[in-house]
Design a protein around this motif. Sequence first.
Motif, PDB file in Angstrom:
ATOM      1  N   GLY A 418      50.877 -23.035  -2.266  1.00  0.00           N
ATOM      2  CA  GLY A 418      50.020 -23.958  -1.542  1.00  0.00           C
ATOM      3  C   GLY A 418      48.583 -23.755  -1.972  1.00  0.00           C
ATOM      4  O   GLY A 418      48.311 -23.131  -3.008  1.00  0.00           O
ATOM      5  N   PRO A 419      47.623 -24.245  -1.189  1.00  0.00           N
ATOM      6  CA  PRO A 419      46.212 -24.105  -1.567  1.00  0.00           C
ATOM      7  C   PRO A 419      45.794 -22.638  -1.652  1.00  0.00           C
ATOM      8  O   PRO A 419      46.255 -21.799  -0.878  1.00  0.00           O
ATOM      9  N   PHE A 420      44.921 -22.340  -2.596  1.00  0.00           N
ATOM     10  CA  PHE A 420      44.406 -20.983  -2.725  1.00  0.00           C
ATOM     11  C   PHE A 420      43.026 -21.025  -3.354  1.00  0.00           C
ATOM     12  O   PHE A 420      42.568 -22.060  -3.842  1.00  0.00           O
ATOM     13  N   TYR A 421      42.363 -19.886  -3.331  1.00  0.00           N
ATOM     14  CA  TYR A 421      41.116 -19.717  -4.075  1.00  0.00           C
ATOM     15  C   TYR A 421      41.028 -18.275  -4.547  1.00  0.00           C
ATOM     16  O   TYR A 421      41.731 -17.384  -4.036  1.00  0.00           O
ATOM     17  N   VAL A 422      40.220 -18.062  -5.562  1.00  0.00           N
ATOM     18  CA  VAL A 422      40.054 -16.735  -6.166  1.00  0.00           C
ATOM     19  C   VAL A 422      38.574 -16.394  -6.158  1.00  0.00           C
ATOM     20  O   VAL A 422      37.731 -17.243  -6.471  1.00  0.00           O
ATOM     21  N   ILE A 423      38.235 -15.158  -5.768  1.00  0.00           N
ATOM     22  CA  ILE A 423      36.860 -14.689  -5.785  1.00  0.00           C
ATOM     23  C   ILE A 423      36.690 -13.648  -6.882  1.00  0.00           C
ATOM     24  O   ILE A 423      37.410 -12.646  -6.898  1.00  0.00           O
ATOM     25  N   LEU A 424      35.768 -13.897  -7.791  1.00  0.00           N
ATOM     26  CA  LEU A 424      35.379 -12.932  -8.814  1.00  0.00           C
ATOM     27  C   LEU A 424      34.184 -12.154  -8.277  1.00  0.00           C
ATOM     28  O   LEU A 424      33.109 -12.713  -8.086  1.00  0.00           O
ATOM     29  N   ARG A 425      34.394 -10.872  -8.005  1.00  0.00           N
ATOM     30  CA  ARG A 425      33.325 -10.005  -7.510  1.00  0.00           C
ATOM     31  C   ARG A 425      32.868  -9.074  -8.632  1.00  0.00           C
ATOM     32  O   ARG A 425      33.690  -8.540  -9.371  1.00  0.00           O
ATOM     33  N   ASN A 426      31.574  -8.868  -8.706  1.00  0.00           N
ATOM     34  CA  ASN A 426      31.006  -7.964  -9.695  1.00  0.00           C
ATOM     35  C   ASN A 426      30.017  -7.058  -8.976  1.00  0.00           C
ATOM     36  O   ASN A 426      28.971  -7.498  -8.504  1.00  0.00           O
ATOM     37  N   TYR A 427      30.376  -5.786  -8.853  1.00  0.00           N
ATOM     38  CA  TYR A 427      29.536  -4.831  -8.142  1.00  0.00           C
ATOM     39  C   TYR A 427      28.521  -4.221  -9.101  1.00  0.00           C
ATOM     40  O   TYR A 427      28.885  -3.730 -10.166  1.00  0.00           O
ATOM     41  N   SER A 428      27.266  -4.276  -8.698  1.00  0.00           N
ATOM     42  CA  SER A 428      26.144  -3.862  -9.551  1.00  0.00           C
ATOM     43  C   SER A 428      26.210  -4.632 -10.868  1.00  0.00           C
ATOM     44  O   SER A 428      26.332  -4.069 -11.956  1.00  0.00           O
ATOM     45  N   PRO A 429      26.114  -5.969 -10.791  1.00  0.00           N
ATOM     46  CA  PRO A 429      26.249  -6.803 -11.994  1.00  0.00           C
ATOM     47  C   PRO A 429      25.066  -6.627 -12.934  1.00  0.00           C
ATOM     48  O   PRO A 429      23.952  -6.315 -12.514  1.00  0.00           O
ATOM     49  N   ARG A 430      25.315  -6.862 -14.205  1.00  0.00           N
ATOM     50  CA  ARG A 430      24.244  -6.823 -15.188  1.00  0.00           C
ATOM     51  C   ARG A 430      23.405  -8.102 -15.103  1.00  0.00           C
ATOM     52  O   ARG A 430      23.863  -9.118 -14.574  1.00  0.00           O
ATOM     53  N   PRO A 431      22.189  -8.071 -15.619  1.00  0.00           N
ATOM     54  CA  PRO A 431      21.281  -9.223 -15.469  1.00  0.00           C
ATOM     55  C   PRO A 431      21.857 -10.544 -15.957  1.00  0.00           C
ATOM     56  O   PRO A 431      21.599 -11.594 -15.368  1.00  0.00           O
ATOM     57  N   GLU A 432      22.665 -10.510 -17.017  1.00  0.00           N
ATOM     58  CA  GLU A 432      23.192 -11.764 -17.552  1.00  0.00           C
ATOM     59  C   GLU A 432      24.192 -12.430 -16.611  1.00  0.00           C
ATOM     60  O   GLU A 432      24.473 -13.629 -16.734  1.00  0.00           O
ATOM     61  N   VAL A 433      24.727 -11.659 -15.655  1.00  0.00           N
ATOM     62  CA  VAL A 433      25.586 -12.249 -14.627  1.00  0.00           C
ATOM     63  C   VAL A 433      24.728 -12.912 -13.557  1.00  0.00           C
ATOM     64  O   VAL A 433      24.976 -14.048 -13.148  1.00  0.00           O
ATOM     65  N   VAL A 434      23.707 -12.193 -13.097  1.00  0.00           N
ATOM     66  CA  VAL A 434      22.857 -12.701 -12.029  1.00  0.00           C
ATOM     67  C   VAL A 434      22.108 -13.961 -12.460  1.00  0.00           C
ATOM     68  O   VAL A 434      21.985 -14.921 -11.700  1.00  0.00           O
ATOM     69  N   ASP A 435      21.624 -13.987 -13.719  1.00  0.00           N
ATOM     70  CA  ASP A 435      20.866 -15.167 -14.176  1.00  0.00           C
ATOM     71  C   ASP A 435      21.765 -16.234 -14.788  1.00  0.00           C
ATOM     72  O   ASP A 435      21.280 -17.241 -15.298  1.00  0.00           O
ATOM     73  N   ARG A 436      23.092 -16.007 -14.738  1.00  0.00           N
ATOM     74  CA  ARG A 436      24.101 -16.957 -15.204  1.00  0.00           C
ATOM     75  C   ARG A 436      24.072 -17.205 -16.712  1.00  0.00           C
ATOM     76  O   ARG A 436      24.592 -18.209 -17.192  1.00  0.00           O
ATOM     77  N   THR A 437      23.496 -16.279 -17.461  1.00  0.00           N
ATOM     78  CA  THR A 437      23.615 -16.353 -18.921  1.00  0.00           C
ATOM     79  C   THR A 437      25.071 -16.177 -19.320  1.00  0.00           C
ATOM     80  O   THR A 437      25.582 -16.858 -20.220  1.00  0.00           O
ATOM     81  N   TRP A 438      25.748 -15.235 -18.661  1.00  0.00           N
ATOM     82  CA  TRP A 438      27.188 -15.076 -18.867  1.00  0.00           C
ATOM     83  C   TRP A 438      27.916 -16.164 -18.093  1.00  0.00           C
ATOM     84  O   TRP A 438      27.629 -16.412 -16.927  1.00  0.00           O
ATOM     85  N   LYS A 439      28.846 -16.814 -18.757  1.00  0.00           N
ATOM     86  CA  LYS A 439      29.597 -17.894 -18.129  1.00  0.00           C
ATOM     87  C   LYS A 439      31.039 -17.458 -17.908  1.00  0.00           C
ATOM     88  O   LYS A 439      31.702 -16.971 -18.825  1.00  0.00           O
ATOM     89  N   ARG A 440      31.504 -17.632 -16.705  1.00  0.00           N
ATOM     90  CA  ARG A 440      32.896 -17.306 -16.410  1.00  0.00           C
ATOM     91  C   ARG A 440      33.815 -18.318 -17.080  1.00  0.00           C
ATOM     92  O   ARG A 440      33.445 -19.492 -17.270  1.00  0.00           O
TER      93      ARG A 440
END
Length: 447
Positions: A418-440
């Motif tokens: 049925g319906p679902f969702y997934v959460i990608l968590r990153n603990y103490s992320p690097r700057p490229e994650v926070v500024d969205r330079t890295w794309k999931r």
Amino acid sequence: MAASTAAAAEPTVDELRAIAKDAYIWGFPLVENYKTLYQQAIDRNGPNFHAPLNAIGNSANVATPKDTAIITPNSDTPYSFLWMDLRAEPLVLSIPAIGDKRYFSVQLIDLYTFNFDYINQSVTKGKAGNYLIAGPDWKGETPKGIDKVFRSETPFAYGLMRTQLFDPQDLDNVKRLQAQYKVQPLSAFAGTPAPPAVNFPPYDAAKANGPEFFSYLAFLLPYAPMSADEAALRDRLAKIGVVPGKPFDADRLSPAARQALQDGIKDADAELANFVATQINTDMVSSADLFGTRAQLKGNAMYRFAGAKQGIYGNSASEADYQAYFVDAKGQPLDGGRHDYVLRFAKDGLPPTNAFWSMTMYDGRTKLLVDNPLDRYLINSPMLGSLKRDPDGSIALYVQAKSPGQGKESNWLPAPTGPFYVILRNYSPRPEVVDRTWKRPPMEVAR
């Protein structure tokens, strides 16, 4: 409404509905927060009770589908729970020496659900320390031996503690660390009377989702000091009978008034659904934007509302990054009963992190973890050694309800039918994650 209010001052049905909508958006996080407080620290006979106020309760295992107190829980870090009553005096929280290899954090949350601060590796440097947590009225001097003082703007606050579990064999080490988290009052209060006891009303989910929601809100307002930007809203709340410390009796409402409040709640939920569809699902607003200090959220009640509805107690962006998968690569809602999905990380495309990352599956209806034959609720970076890579070095995660086959089960993230969702968590992320330079990577339909 109230008998003492002149008929000419009575709000119209349309006004009631509009006020109820805004009140629900603004006040839902407080009431949802109270739900957890009541279940974890007040209701001693309930299944989710952990410890009374001003005491630490430890969870000796990671979350499973049987844990229902907190929606969208993480299953990477065993939790410790500290509900604080800071009316009488501050508390001193003692943290053991954890070292610099293991992630841990104490997320300090006020009654509004603002993350007012953190005790983490950047504060402790992995060493043991003593930290004072004070409410809004404390004016004492900081005693010797206190490493840092943290201030809550509300007299009730929550310390949600996370300690990283490297793998199942590491659980005893986590338990030993949890046992070393200590809390005590600043003094014995010699000669000082304790504050009056609080009569906590039982939390009832059915009531909290109807007009009785406003009775919970009225109860909580005395413990939620008003900020300057909330004055107009508080005045509007008073128009519908929601006044700090005064009972709100929904049973005394006329049928038309009661329906107007219920319609206002529905309007709030409809606005949230539109916000999710147009802002979150399109990546214009990230989950990390929904959590933080009062200053960081800048009075955005919809952000707090969305955060509390989708996964209360999310970390601030500086502590952890959250990216949610609610739709597939073509913008269609995820549904394990209709499709199988694949999420492919390029050889050098894994989430950049200073600590660790995880991808956790949730049932779209209950917002809880998904029961499955592998008892696997997530795939995270500590599991990388057990995941199979393709010849080009990439890693494909199979996100589906049924097993992808014995040769692929190591990379299977089980979904519900049925319906679902997934959460990608990153603990103490690097700057490229926070500024969205890295794309999931996108969630692609495989079948």
